[in-house]
Write an enzyme that holds these catalytic residues in place. Structure first.
Site, PDB file in Angstrom:
ATOM      1  N   ILE A   1    -106.333  25.340  94.576  1.00 39.90           N
ATOM      2  CA  ILE A   1    -105.975  26.584  94.213  1.00 39.90           C
ATOM      3  C   ILE A   1    -106.860  27.593  95.076  1.00 39.90           C
ATOM      4  CG2 ILE A   1    -107.095  27.402  92.356  1.00 39.90           C
ATOM      5  CD1 ILE A   1    -104.651  28.504  91.016  1.00 39.90           C
TER       6      ILE A   1
ATOM      7  N   ASP B   1    -101.550  25.441  92.928  1.00 38.93           N
ATOM      8  CA  ASP B   1    -101.939  25.567  91.790  1.00 38.93           C
ATOM      9  C   ASP B   1    -101.385  24.314  90.841  1.00 38.93           C
ATOM     10  OD1 ASP B   1    -102.056  26.080  88.970  1.00 38.93           O
ATOM     11  OD2 ASP B   1    -100.916  28.165  89.157  1.00 38.93           O
ATOM     12  N   LEU B   2    -102.279  23.624  90.080  1.00 40.94           N
ATOM     13  CA  LEU B   2    -101.873  22.450  89.446  1.00 40.94           C
ATOM     14  C   LEU B   2    -101.060  22.436  88.230  1.00 40.94           C
ATOM     15  CD1 LEU B   2    -105.656  20.709  89.360  1.00 40.94           C
ATOM     16  CD2 LEU B   2    -103.481  20.047  90.842  1.00 40.94           C
TER      17      LEU B   2
ATOM     18  N   TYR C   1    -113.401  21.980  77.468  1.00 39.29           N
ATOM     19  CA  TYR C   1    -113.440  21.450  78.572  1.00 39.29           C
ATOM     20  C   TYR C   1    -113.754  19.790  78.477  1.00 39.29           C
ATOM     21  CZ  TYR C   1    -115.952  19.454  82.834  1.00 39.29           C
ATOM     22  OH  TYR C   1    -116.248  18.606  83.897  1.00 39.29           O
TER      23      TYR C   1
ATOM     24  N   ASN D   1    -119.126  13.551  80.981  1.00 39.07           N
ATOM     25  CA  ASN D   1    -120.077  13.480  79.995  1.00 39.07           C
ATOM     26  C   ASN D   1    -119.617  14.141  78.891  1.00 39.07           C
ATOM     27  OD1 ASN D   1    -122.281  15.103  79.580  1.00 39.07           O
ATOM     28  ND2 ASN D   1    -121.696  15.139  81.738  1.00 39.07           N
TER      29      ASN D   1
ATOM     30  N   SER E   1    -114.024  23.752  85.622  1.00 40.63           N
ATOM     31  CA  SER E   1    -115.135  22.585  85.347  1.00 40.63           C
ATOM     32  C   SER E   1    -116.316  22.877  84.620  1.00 40.63           C
ATOM     33  CB  SER E   1    -115.587  22.189  86.485  1.00 40.63           C
ATOM     34  OG  SER E   1    -116.250  23.221  87.435  1.00 40.63           O
TER      35      SER E   1
END
Ligand code: 15L
Length: 272
Positions: A33, A50-51, A135, A111, A75
């Site tokens: 993006i 843009d996903l 997240y 993780n 993220s």
């Protein structure tokens, strides 16, 4: 040589991957993006996407793609509304693109999908998902989407449960969680190379002496070369900011919004 699609190309890991994949001879369609911050490497093309925009994402497969490397996401820990577009809708769109293109998919999980396991517990890839925030929840969702799309549609995928991927470890926790950039490339090349990928989860971690994560499936062909132990003398005595961070594998992500103590519990992590 193969034709790859990389989402999240302008992010910290994406930029590194773009350069390394191009140098390895791959043709890569880079998307993000945000504008790509470096000169676009040879054999690569960049497209701003843009996903959350389903039609635009699906159109990325039009020219043909052998494998999708899905690294695009918010993220860090955010409010649910902020991860919904890129991480939930976006991941769904990218899986549909890979399915339509008959491409294998390498998904950058984290993780933080298992972050509420206690430190010192040694985990296999099939351990319980214990996300440590919204997240991490989106990464657990991506892993389950991979499972669904393999069982229902035969889409092959590798979910990389990445620890801390950085040029070098900088905190005591990283002595367990570090993934060097060279080992990340080794993981991706293994995922692209292996004949029968199926639906796998692999720990995105180097050969750290203090790792909490056990690689149980040598058939992937991933042979990590780096070990955070080389940095131990400088890092092992660094203090943790709070008891929750210190207690759980997900570290500081676990501490964000943690309020178990509010209900009368004495606040000792892991005692509930
Ligand atoms: C992640 O998944 C994050 O994207 C990164 O920013 C680090 O926090 C990393 O995990 C980690 O756990 O160190």
């Amino acid at each position: 040589m193969s034709r790859l699609l990389l989402t999240g190309a302008s992010g910290a890991l994406g930029r590194q991957l773009a350069a390394r994949l191009a140098a390895a001879g791959h043709h890569v369609l880079l998307t993000d993006i945000m504008p790509f911050p470096d000169p676009v490497p040879e054999r690569c093309e960049f497209r701003a996407v843009d996903l959350a925009d389903r039609e635009t994402v699906l159109a990325l497969g039009a020219a043909g793609v052998d494998a999708v490397l899905h690294f695009g996401a918010a993220s860090t820990e955010r409010a649910f509304e902020e991860v919904l577009g890129p991480n939930i809708l976006g991941t769904h769109h990218v899986f549909d693109l890979a399915r339509a293109a008959k491409a294998r998919l390498i998904f950058a999980s984290s993780n933080h999908a298992i972050g509420f396991h206690e430190r010192g517990e040694i985990l296999d890839e099939d351990c319980a998902l214990r996300p440590d925030g919204y997240y991490g929840l989106t990464k657990a969702y991506g892993e389950l989407l991979a499972r669904l799309y393999f069982d229902k549609h035969g889409l092959e995928s590798l979910s990389l449960r990445i620890g801390t991927c950085a040029p070098k470890p900088t905190q005591a926790r990283h002595l367990s969680t570090w993934l060097s950039l060279d080992d990340l490339m080794r993981l991706i090349e293994a995922g692209l190379r292996v004949e029968r990928l199926g639906c796998r989860v692999a720990w995105g971690v180097s050969a750290n002496a203090r790792s909490w994560w056990r690689h149980t499936d040598p058939s992937l062909g991933y042979e990590p070369q780096d070990d955070a132990e080389a940095f131990a003398a400088a890092l092992e005595h660094l203090p943790e900011p709070d008891p929750v961070t210190a207690h759980y594998q997900g570290g500081p992500f676990c501490a964000i919004g943690y309020d178990c103590a509010d209900d009368g519990w004495d606040g000792t992590p892991g005692r509930r």
